[in-house]
Design a protein around this motif. Sequence first.
Motif, PDB file in Angstrom:
ATOM      1  N   ILE A   1       0.832  -1.200   0.000  1.00  0.00           N
ATOM      2  CA  ILE A   1       0.000   0.000   0.000  1.00  0.00           C
ATOM      3  C   ILE A   1       0.868   1.251   0.000  1.00  0.00           C
ATOM      4  CG2 ILE A   1      -1.676   1.314   1.376  1.00  0.00           C
ATOM      5  CD1 ILE A   1      -2.691  -1.449   2.368  1.00  0.00           C
ATOM      6  N   THR A   2       1.933   1.234   0.801  1.00  0.00           N
ATOM      7  CA  THR A   2       2.840   2.377   0.868  1.00  0.00           C
ATOM      8  C   THR A   2       3.425   2.690  -0.497  1.00  0.00           C
ATOM      9  OG1 THR A   2       3.409   1.867   3.155  1.00  0.00           O
ATOM     10  CG2 THR A   2       4.933   3.275   1.949  1.00  0.00           C
ATOM     11  N   LEU A   3       3.892   1.669  -1.207  1.00  0.00           N
ATOM     12  CA  LEU A   3       4.475   1.869  -2.534  1.00  0.00           C
ATOM     13  C   LEU A   3       3.436   2.429  -3.487  1.00  0.00           C
ATOM     14  CD1 LEU A   3       6.878   1.586  -4.419  1.00  0.00           C
ATOM     15  CD2 LEU A   3       6.178  -0.787  -4.864  1.00  0.00           C
ATOM     16  N   GLU A   4       2.218   1.877  -3.459  1.00  0.00           N
ATOM     17  CA  GLU A   4       1.161   2.360  -4.336  1.00  0.00           C
ATOM     18  C   GLU A   4       0.859   3.829  -4.069  1.00  0.00           C
ATOM     19  OE1 GLU A   4      -2.634   0.364  -5.349  1.00  0.00           O
ATOM     20  OE2 GLU A   4      -1.691  -1.372  -4.409  1.00  0.00           O
ATOM     21  N   LEU A   5       0.747   4.166  -2.782  1.00  0.00           N
ATOM     22  CA  LEU A   5       0.420   5.540  -2.428  1.00  0.00           C
ATOM     23  C   LEU A   5       1.527   6.507  -2.827  1.00  0.00           C
ATOM     24  CD1 LEU A   5      -1.153   4.953   1.086  1.00  0.00           C
ATOM     25  CD2 LEU A   5      -2.346   5.607  -0.995  1.00  0.00           C
ATOM     26  N   ARG A   6       2.770   6.095  -2.597  1.00  0.00           N
ATOM     27  CA  ARG A   6       3.885   6.973  -2.968  1.00  0.00           C
ATOM     28  C   ARG A   6       3.930   7.189  -4.484  1.00  0.00           C
ATOM     29  NH1 ARG A   6       7.005   8.156   1.240  1.00  0.00           N
ATOM     30  NH2 ARG A   6       7.114   6.731   3.014  1.00  0.00           N
TER      31      ARG A   6
ATOM     32  N   ASN B   1       3.465  10.772  -6.246  1.00  0.00           N
ATOM     33  CA  ASN B   1       4.463  11.312  -7.167  1.00  0.00           C
ATOM     34  C   ASN B   1       3.854  11.643  -8.518  1.00  0.00           C
ATOM     35  OD1 ASN B   1       6.469  11.107  -5.262  1.00  0.00           O
ATOM     36  ND2 ASN B   1       7.164   9.082  -5.932  1.00  0.00           N
ATOM     37  N   GLU B   2       2.961  10.753  -8.996  1.00  0.00           N
ATOM     38  CA  GLU B   2       2.322  10.991 -10.285  1.00  0.00           C
ATOM     39  C   GLU B   2       1.482  12.265 -10.253  1.00  0.00           C
ATOM     40  OE1 GLU B   2      -0.093   7.750 -11.563  1.00  0.00           O
ATOM     41  OE2 GLU B   2      -1.115   8.948 -13.079  1.00  0.00           O
ATOM     42  N   LEU B   3       0.687  12.412  -9.182  1.00  0.00           N
ATOM     43  CA  LEU B   3      -0.161  13.602  -9.070  1.00  0.00           C
ATOM     44  C   LEU B   3       0.669  14.879  -8.924  1.00  0.00           C
ATOM     45  CD1 LEU B   3      -2.951  12.207  -6.725  1.00  0.00           C
ATOM     46  CD2 LEU B   3      -3.202  12.830  -9.122  1.00  0.00           C
ATOM     47  N   ILE B   4       1.746  14.780  -8.141  1.00  0.00           N
ATOM     48  CA  ILE B   4       2.611  15.947  -7.957  1.00  0.00           C
ATOM     49  C   ILE B   4       3.278  16.347  -9.268  1.00  0.00           C
ATOM     50  CG2 ILE B   4       4.759  16.742  -6.879  1.00  0.00           C
ATOM     51  CD1 ILE B   4       3.912  15.205  -4.364  1.00  0.00           C
ATOM     52  N   GLN B   5       3.768  15.347 -10.034  1.00  0.00           N
ATOM     53  CA  GLN B   5       4.406  15.640 -11.319  1.00  0.00           C
ATOM     54  C   GLN B   5       3.429  16.307 -12.293  1.00  0.00           C
ATOM     55  OE1 GLN B   5       6.061  11.922 -12.634  1.00  0.00           O
ATOM     56  NE2 GLN B   5       7.689  11.932 -11.107  1.00  0.00           N
TER      57      GLN B   5
END
Length: 202
Positions: A28-33, A37-41
């Motif tokens: 879950i942590t990896l998915e959320l990160r 990152n995708e949304l921030i980019q």
Amino acid sequence: MPIQDTDKKLEAFTDTIIAEATREADKITLELRNKQNELIQKAEASIAAEAERYEKSSIAEVKAAEERRISAKLNSNKHTLLEYREAWANEMHKQVISRINAFTASDEYLPHLKELLKKAIDTLGYGLSAEVFLRPEDMKYADELLASTAGVSLAFTEGDFALGGLRVICHSKGQRIDMSFDTALNDMVGHFSELAGLKMGE
């Protein structure tokens, strides 16, 4: 002397339950990160494009409106991530409870309770009296648990927890050993935000 919890309460879970829950949290942590990152980019790319478009504009009102719109978009993204994290936390909580329920209904549960009780007594010491708390449906195991011990005086009482495991209190030493599944699960859920690494302020 105040009653204290010991560090052994997380031993209430079997190695399998802990390993599966940890793997689930890591996934879950990896998915959320990755999602964060995708949304921030995307947001940064959008901000950069709009900043370039309005770079030469001297109209303060338009600039302020755009800054407000971009800020609202970033806040919306944060709320979306928070909702996503909470949904996964709830799902993980349900899965762990399901695994615990299956375990407490199995033939492995009573031997596990005996092992927990032995660990608690080993920690407190022998030649003393202690009160053992079980969930109401586990009180049927009291005689077998008592017969599995020696060198200690035990009284069994219904506890106020529901998932399983046990709690042992030695009033003369002012010590409490909490090996209930309920407490261990609550601790794990309480640390989920820390494991996921996502908070509203980030």
